[in-house]
Design a protein around this motif. Sequence first.
Motif: not given
Length: 210
Positions: A169, A172-174
């Motif tokens: 988390r 990245t949020q991708q």
Amino acid sequence: MDITLYYIHDPMCSWCWGYSPTWHMLKEKLPSKITVEYVAGGLAPDSDEPMPIAQQQAIEGYWRTIETKLGTQFNYDFWRKNIPRRSTYNACRAVIAANKQGAQQEMIDAIQQGYYLDALNPSDVDMLIGVAQRLTVQTSAKFNTAQFIQDLSAKETEVELQRQLNLARSLTQQGFPSLVLEVNGRYHQISIDYLNYKTSLAEILTKLVP
């Protein structure tokens, strides 16, 4: 120079399955000074609830999209032979447990093949133990199934899972799969090309230039 390439994934992520051949090629071409670290993102927490029909249909639709775009093979019998659950943490724990025996990638590959080609359910601990037993046979008993079973439910495995979830988390949020390159404490999101490892490799190499 400290360099780590984080691979954020989930063994039950269908896009990760689609990316798998390219990921294997990318790993082979990485400079030796880069350390690869797998990070289990955890698509869905533990649950005994059957997956709603609408969600089953949506995920089956994702499979067909991936099949069309990437040529990835799927066994759609999964949806008829199992009671699907939106629950991937057991599969993530299995990868962590296998890593204690140096068989992380082998476990990921085996879970994905069991899930997507053999229509088995990685949400079930029994399936994961069966995968471990096959690995034991394939490795001429170098992989210890009894040790795997013990590690699968060990407190240390749960602690490591939570560490990886939090790390994923923060990186990245991708979504999954994702690649993040750390160079001397600086983080760089790396683009993923599902069909050509050279795209990511070129981007990685540019980040290594002082």
